[in-house]
Write a protein that holds these residues in place. Structure first.
Motif, PDB file in Angstrom:
ATOM      1  N   ARG A   1      39.507  32.167  39.525  1.00 40.74           N
ATOM      2  CA  ARG A   1      40.051  33.665  39.518  1.00 40.74           C
ATOM      3  C   ARG A   1      41.306  33.520  40.295  1.00 40.74           C
ATOM      4  O   ARG A   1      41.682  32.987  41.081  1.00 40.74           O
ATOM      5  CB  ARG A   1      38.981  34.315  40.515  1.00 40.74           C
TER       6      ARG A   1
ATOM      7  N   PRO B   1      32.443  41.141  40.257  1.00 43.99           N
ATOM      8  CA  PRO B   1      32.051  40.448  38.953  1.00 43.99           C
ATOM      9  C   PRO B   1      33.085  40.432  37.848  1.00 43.99           C
ATOM     10  O   PRO B   1      33.193  39.770  36.966  1.00 43.99           O
ATOM     11  CB  PRO B   1      30.818  40.953  38.548  1.00 43.99           C
ATOM     12  N   THR B   2      34.000  41.403  37.673  1.00 46.40           N
ATOM     13  CA  THR B   2      34.822  41.575  36.402  1.00 46.40           C
ATOM     14  C   THR B   2      36.195  42.250  36.964  1.00 46.40           C
ATOM     15  O   THR B   2      36.340  42.828  38.185  1.00 46.40           O
ATOM     16  CB  THR B   2      34.296  42.853  35.780  1.00 46.40           C
ATOM     17  N   MET B   3      37.373  41.867  36.334  1.00 43.05           N
ATOM     18  CA  MET B   3      38.592  42.539  36.628  1.00 43.05           C
ATOM     19  C   MET B   3      38.612  43.941  36.752  1.00 43.05           C
ATOM     20  O   MET B   3      39.227  44.601  37.352  1.00 43.05           O
ATOM     21  CB  MET B   3      39.732  41.862  35.717  1.00 43.05           C
TER      22      MET B   3
ATOM     23  N   LYS C   1      36.081  45.794  37.619  1.00 41.80           N
ATOM     24  CA  LYS C   1      35.728  46.139  39.267  1.00 41.80           C
ATOM     25  C   LYS C   1      36.816  45.844  40.066  1.00 41.80           C
ATOM     26  O   LYS C   1      37.025  46.566  41.261  1.00 41.80           O
ATOM     27  CB  LYS C   1      34.323  45.178  39.664  1.00 41.80           C
TER      28      LYS C   1
ATOM     29  N   GLN D   1      42.917  37.340  35.997  1.00 43.76           N
ATOM     30  CA  GLN D   1      41.560  36.707  35.098  1.00 43.76           C
ATOM     31  C   GLN D   1      40.632  35.921  35.887  1.00 43.76           C
ATOM     32  O   GLN D   1      41.070  35.280  36.948  1.00 43.76           O
ATOM     33  CB  GLN D   1      42.498  35.674  34.141  1.00 43.76           C
ATOM     34  N   ARG D   2      39.442  36.211  35.574  1.00 41.68           N
ATOM     35  CA  ARG D   2      38.334  35.393  36.294  1.00 41.68           C
ATOM     36  C   ARG D   2      37.902  34.358  35.026  1.00 41.68           C
ATOM     37  O   ARG D   2      37.827  34.790  34.007  1.00 41.68           O
ATOM     38  CB  ARG D   2      37.246  36.195  36.831  1.00 41.68           C
TER      39      ARG D   2
ATOM     40  N   GLY E   1      36.148  35.454  31.614  1.00 36.30           N
ATOM     41  CA  GLY E   1      36.608  36.792  31.362  1.00 36.30           C
ATOM     42  C   GLY E   1      37.945  36.829  30.634  1.00 36.30           C
ATOM     43  O   GLY E   1      38.543  35.924  30.517  1.00 36.30           O
TER      44      GLY E   1
ATOM     45  N   ARG F   1      43.602  40.493  32.347  1.00 34.38           N
ATOM     46  CA  ARG F   1      43.561  42.138  32.323  1.00 34.38           C
ATOM     47  C   ARG F   1      45.001  42.306  33.310  1.00 34.38           C
ATOM     48  O   ARG F   1      44.987  41.927  34.420  1.00 34.38           O
ATOM     49  CB  ARG F   1      42.441  42.891  32.775  1.00 34.38           C
TER      50      ARG F   1
END
Lengths: 240, 240
Positions: B43, B82-84, B86, B121-122, B125, B128
């Motif tokens: 990440r 868990p996501t960009m 979020k 970025q993770r 994913g 972003r």
């Protein structure tokens, strides 16, 4: 919004304004923002306007009334004022008065604002270029700062900063203001064609040249594309 | 003022920020406005800040606290989210909360404001890039609009508008953001060196490259002069 720019150079003055006026994004119209007043060989004055149309139209209309009024004296008519400084004062006072009048009517809403560029020369005097603020006070272009802008001025400033000096020729100056406008048109939708260009040669005391550039003007389009190409070529040749 | 710009391209993301902070014109200092958070390969998150230093410093400090707090959950730590999307929400909520806190203390004075760019970025994913507004809401860069700016953004926009596309290479992208910054530095004194540059390659999930460009950096000066020369040459070759 609006973009107007005026240059004061050794050879003369160059002015450029757009014509887009909007009340909200869904009510867009075309209004002239550049006005000339001249007594050829004696006196020339050009005014460009930005801000609330109700303020600028009324200000210009009252300035015209005073010019046409045979009883108006040199403190009221910009065509009788003894110096360009007095002209700037008359315009500034009128702008401030009109703005206050309209502001009062709109007191419940957000205040209105407007600013102007005044350029001119009278026989025997120097060329002068002023920026009039909404409150009626003003500043003047000098050797160090030979250009003034009103409205959406930031997008088009870098090219002027790099190119415009008092020694710039009138031909190059026209190119510079058109490219400055081109950058602004690309970046801000609320500035729009057609454009009004005006050249006042030093000591002519008349409007030497005007040109209205319509949307789709072939020459302007070619210049805009040549500039894009030059920027891209220049960009690709730089190494970091 | 501040100028920060972030590009999201097919090959990766490029970020650039200045470091000038001022409280009035006579109190100018240098503060980092770009912050990285990474778990290499898993990440990477970069945040750039504009606006009131008291707001942005406190926001970044609280985000760090949450990252270091072993009890912080995925709604609190940007390294656990868990996501960009979020991540952007956590940053937006924190920014809005800090701004409100400080606004209350300053209620008698003019309100404070701040905005941020969040890039990251993770693993698994997509890259972003978000612009977070003072109220905590945000917008995201897309194919059509591959760059986002905060702070004094207008002077440096024309070059980006003309040059940056999703297919732009990372080398050209670095050149574009540096030239965009160069135009801004020339036109606004309150944006100043040194600069922080950061490149995040697609799917690397780590900071691929960072560079601090100090005032007097020879390479930056050469690039700036080459660009001035290219602009002047391009200008002189255009006919109107």
């Amino acid at each position: 919004m609006t973009y107007c720019v005026g240059l004061m150079l050794n050879e003369g003055m160059v002015l450029l304004s757009d014509t887009r006026t909007n009340a909200g994004l869904d009510n867009i119209s075309t209004y002239r923002k550049m006005f000339h007043f001249e007594e050829p060989g004696e006196r020339v004055i050009a005014i460009m306007t930005a801000g609330s149309l109700s303020v600028t139209q009324t200000t210009i209309a009252r300035l015209r009334e005073a010019i046409e009024d045979p009883e108006a004296d040199e403190t009221q008519s910009i065509m009788k004022a003894p110096t360009m400084l007095k002209v700037a004062e008359i315009v500034g006072n009128m702008l401030a008065r009109v703005r206050e009048d309209i502001d009062e009517k709109l007191s419940a809403m957000q205040g209105v604002t407007a600013s102007m560029i005044v350029a001119g020369q009278r026989r025997g005097g120097a060329m002068r270029l002023f920026l009039i603020y909404p409150e009626g006070n003003f500043i003047e272009a000098t050797e160090d700062t030979p250009f003034l802008q009103i409205g959406e001025h930031k997008y088009g400033k870098p090219i002027l900063d790099r190119v415009v000096k008092p020694s710039t020729s009138l031909a190059d100056a026209q190119k510079a203001v058109l490219l400055s406008m081109d950058s602004t048109l690309r970046s801000n939708l609320s500035v729009g064609m057609p454009l009004d260009l005006c050249v006042i040669e030093r000591d002519a005391c008349r409007v030497s040249h005007t040109r209205r550039i319509e949307a789709g003007d072939e020459q302007f389009r070619a210049m805009s594309e040549a500039w894009s190409r030059a920027l891209r070529d220049g960009f690709s040749q730089i190494n970091i």
